[in-house]
Design a protein around this motif. Structure first.
Motif, mmCIF file in Angstrom:
data_model
loop_
_atom_site.group_PDB
_atom_site.id
_atom_site.type_symbol
_atom_site.label_atom_id
_atom_site.label_comp_id
_atom_site.label_asym_id
_atom_site.label_seq_id
_atom_site.Cartn_x
_atom_site.Cartn_y
_atom_site.Cartn_z
ATOM 1 N N ARG A 176 -2.761 2.454 1.126
ATOM 2 C CA ARG A 176 -2.628 3.234 -0.109
ATOM 3 C C ARG A 176 -3.477 4.493 -0.026
ATOM 4 N N LEU A 185 -2.063 8.247 -0.247
ATOM 5 C CA LEU A 185 -2.450 9.134 -1.346
ATOM 6 C C LEU A 185 -2.738 10.533 -0.826
ATOM 7 N N ALA A 222 -3.534 -3.296 2.361
ATOM 8 C CA ALA A 222 -2.859 -2.575 1.283
ATOM 9 C C ALA A 222 -3.741 -1.446 0.752
ATOM 10 N N ARG A 223 -5.020 -1.728 0.565
ATOM 11 C CA ARG A 223 -5.923 -0.692 0.051
ATOM 12 C C ARG A 223 -6.037 0.479 1.011
ATOM 13 N N ASP A 274 1.751 1.959 -8.857
ATOM 14 C CA ASP A 274 0.438 1.917 -8.226
ATOM 15 C C ASP A 274 -0.495 1.004 -9.014
ATOM 16 N N ALA A 284 2.497 1.682 -3.447
ATOM 17 C CA ALA A 284 1.503 2.081 -4.448
ATOM 18 C C ALA A 284 1.054 3.517 -4.238
ATOM 19 N N GLY A 285 0.749 3.860 -2.987
ATOM 20 C CA GLY A 285 0.247 5.200 -2.702
ATOM 21 C C GLY A 285 1.313 6.269 -2.872
ATOM 22 N N GLY A 319 0.815 -1.210 0.000
ATOM 23 C CA GLY A 319 0.000 0.000 0.000
ATOM 24 C C GLY A 319 0.847 1.257 0.000
ATOM 25 N N MET A 356 -1.950 -2.446 -7.537
ATOM 26 C CA MET A 356 -3.380 -2.484 -7.219
ATOM 27 C C MET A 356 -4.125 -3.492 -8.096
#
Lengths: 324, 324
Positions: free
Chosen positions: A205, A209, A201-202, A147, A139-140, A136, A151
């Motif tokens: 992220r 962000l 992870a979501r 990312d 990606a973020g 996460g 994802m």
């Protein structure tokens, strides 16, 4: 905000960081006569203690954890030694929760099983949170192609029926001679972790962000701080709250997953007791000895409720929207 | 909308392909497999084994095997079950309807329980009823579904008896009484416990969703408008409110398909229900390659299809949502 959001520190003690002394007249009046603490951790703990069920849950988890850890002192019985004179005895003052089909004290086996079940819960959570946070955060923070790739992979993992993949993974992991921990515990931990990092992870992220656009990140970058250090020292502590809450709930769901797998016969193998394989074993005798099925499950149930309430309390305590 | 659905379907192809690749590789790491059945057979010499391996194409490199498998799959040849020697598609064709039947009824009951209870609870927020519902739902959300099933069996199959015949109140397994001509009553009788197990556990989760969703809806302007123009309160809640609150719930249900499948695995195993979940567990114990691959591919495809269905339903039910 610093990394002290862990809910540590007692209610009244004002510890090190952040808020410098305030004059008594600005002190808000609280329903209880206690003084409201002025550190982040203190405040969080103070709010946590307002949530009665969460405090009760914490207490239950603490007692269960202690009793399991100290099982060999708490219980006078051997968890593995069969006693064929004592098969399937109903609960009595001598055997509080009765005995199982091999005459072993059920409570003792539940406590020893608790060691395994609780450790699997905590270990799987730790691994899942580490993996989820790494994915996460990357990606973020980096965005763009990284990312997208990470994802899409997360989506892929979420769209395979988890239980099926979990069972396959366990069959795979079991075929490797994994060191230490008897009964295939490590394989279970790895499999559960590999299939449960996605929600973390979501979450991480999403937090990254928004946090990476903050001025303090820009400031750190202007000072020449490297990406790795910004991620770990500057952004991560600020994303701690949702991670802590998710981690707590993840312990509960890992315990359920482990017991479910053991119940189906793909979990920890007997004679090592876990709450799940005790339930599986009880299936054969639940007509004559229903207690063998009721109690191990009751322990799973109570533990999971308790942990979920703690997670609930932590969410209330750590969510900045609850700041008054 | 048509273009959107088409694009999603096209996107699903690489996803399913990736899943097939991952699962294929995983299965090939697991010990056992097509040759394991013959390895301990004293009549088979090493030469025989090699010849058989060659005839079955198992000595080919892994990527060749994968391409062959994929090509056959696309052409509708999904291979044969190692255990029953029957075509995989026939096996699945036998089992899938039973799972759909069980899950369909269970889902219907889940919604019939969860939506009214959730709405009542939301309308009377903070009332005693709401507290009871929230607490029970929290517990139901934490209950290990297999343990709940065991309790149901102990209470309704073992302890409670039909006062007239003395037979167990509800059957503890199977879809119908063997050797009896088709009877709707008998079918329903067999459905009660497995559906009860799935529906009650799931309803807890969906009651929480419905309540949260309804609470949000109640605060909206159009509800105030409906009240202001003198719409009777029941109509406000059950027409204006329900329509808007139920939409996300139904969507979550479709997205939750993998989790529902997992629940069905436990239910089918415990109640000897001849469905896909039980078939998977049996195949996993035997490492029945072709069958395992097929079950995962079918469930993954169903998951992808239902995710799409969820999005489309959402757009149809809620005109505020547009997909380009």
């Amino acid at each position: 905000m610093d990394s002290g959001v862990g809910g540590r520190g007692s209610g009244v003690r004002t510890s090190t960081a952040l808020v410098v002394d305030r004059t008594p007249d600005t002190q808000p009046l609280t329903p209880s006569s206690r003084v409201r603490p002025q550190t982040m951790a203190g405040l969080a703990w103070w709010r946590f203690t307002r949530h009665r069920m969460a405090v009760a849950g914490l207490l239950v988890v603490a007692v269960l954890g202690a009793a399991s850890t100290l099982a060999s002192w708490v219980s006078p019985y051997d968890p593995d030694k069969p006693d064929l004179q004592l098969q399937l005895r109903a609960p009595s003052p001598v055997h509080l929760l009765g005995t199982d089909d091999l005459g072993r004290d059920l409570l003792t086996r539940i406590l020893y099983g608790g060691r395994i079940s609780l450790s699997i819960g905590v270990l799987a959570m730790t691994l899942a949170v580490l993996m989820g946070t790494a994915v996460g955060a990357a990606a973020g923070y980096y965005g763009g192609a990284i990312d997208n790739l990470l994802m899409r992979f997360t989506d892929l993992m979420l769209s395979i029926p988890a239980l099926f993949l979990l069972i396959l993974l366990i069959l795979v992991l079991r075929s490797f001679p994994l060191p230490f921990l008897r009964g295939g515990v490590l394989a279970i931990v790895l499999a559960i972790a590999l299939l449960s990092w996605m929600t973390v992870a979501r979450l991480v992220r999403a937090a990254f962000l928004s946090l990476k656009e903050q001025v303090f990140v820009e400031a750190a970058r202007a000072l020449g701080v490297g990406n790795g250090r910004i991620i770990i020292r500057h952004i991560l502590p600020n994303a701690a709250s949702p991670i802590i809450v998710a981690a707590t709930l993840r312990v509960a769901s890992s315990i359920i997953t482990e017991s479910g797998l053991s119940f189906l016969g793909f979990g920890v193998q007997p004679p090592t007791p876990t709450w799940g394989n005790m339930l599986k074993n009880a299936q054969d005798q639940m007509i004559t000895a229903p207690w063998t099925a009721i109690f191990p499950g009751l322990f799973i149930f109570v533990t999971v409720i308790a942990i979920n309430y703690v997670g609930d309390g932590l969410r209330d305590a750590l969510d900045p929207r609850h700041l008054r | 909308m048509g273009a959107y659905v088409l694009r999603r379907l096209v996107q699903a192809v690489p996803l399913l392909w990736l899943i097939s690749l991952v699962v294929f590789l995983l299965l090939h790491v697991i010990p056992g497999g097509p040759m394991a059945a013959y390895e301990n057979n004293p009549d088979m010499t090493a030469e025989d084994l090699h010849r058989l391996e060659h005839d079955l194409g198992l000595d080919a490199p892994l990527h060749v095997q994968y391409v062959r498998w994929l090509a056959a799959l696309v052409h509708g040849d999904w291979g044969y079950s190692l255990a029953s020697k029957r075509p995989v598609l026939v096996e699945i064709g036998d089992r899938l309807p039973n799972t759909v039947y069980l899950m369909g009824v269970a889902t219907l009951v889940t919604l019939l329980l969860a939506i009214p209870i959730g709405i009542f609870s939301a309308v009377r927020q903070y009332s005693t009823l709401d507290h009871v519902v929230t607490t029970v739902a929290f517990m139901g959300h934490s209950i290990p579904i297999f343990w709940f099933g065991l309790i149901l069996i102990i209470v309704f199959h073992v302890m409670l008896r039909n006062p007239l015949s003395g037979a167990p109140l509800f059957p503890g397994g199977g879809m119908y009484t063997l050797g009896m001509p088709f009877s709707l009553l008998d079918r329903l009788h067999h459905l009660v416990l497995p559906v009860g197990m799935l529906a009650v556990a799931n309803a807890a989760t969906y009651t929480r969703y419905t309540r949260a969703s309804m609470l949000e809806v109640i605060g909206q302007d159009y509800i105030r408008t409906a009240r202001a123009k003198g719409t009777p309160e029941p109509l406000v809640i059950w027409k204006h409110g329900l329509k808007n609150a139920a939409t996300p719930v139904v969507t979550i249900l479709a997205l939750d398909l993998p989790a529902l499948f997992a629940g069905a695995v436990f239910t089918e195993t415990m109640f000897s229900w001849p469905g896909m979940g039980r078939l998977f567990i049996e195949s996993a114990f035997r490492v029945d390659y072709a069958l395992l691959m097929a079950i995962i591919m079918v469930t993954a495809a169903l998951t992808v299809a239902f995710n799409l269905l969820a999005d489309v339903t959402y757009a149809v039910l809620d005109p505020r949502i547009r997909y380009g």
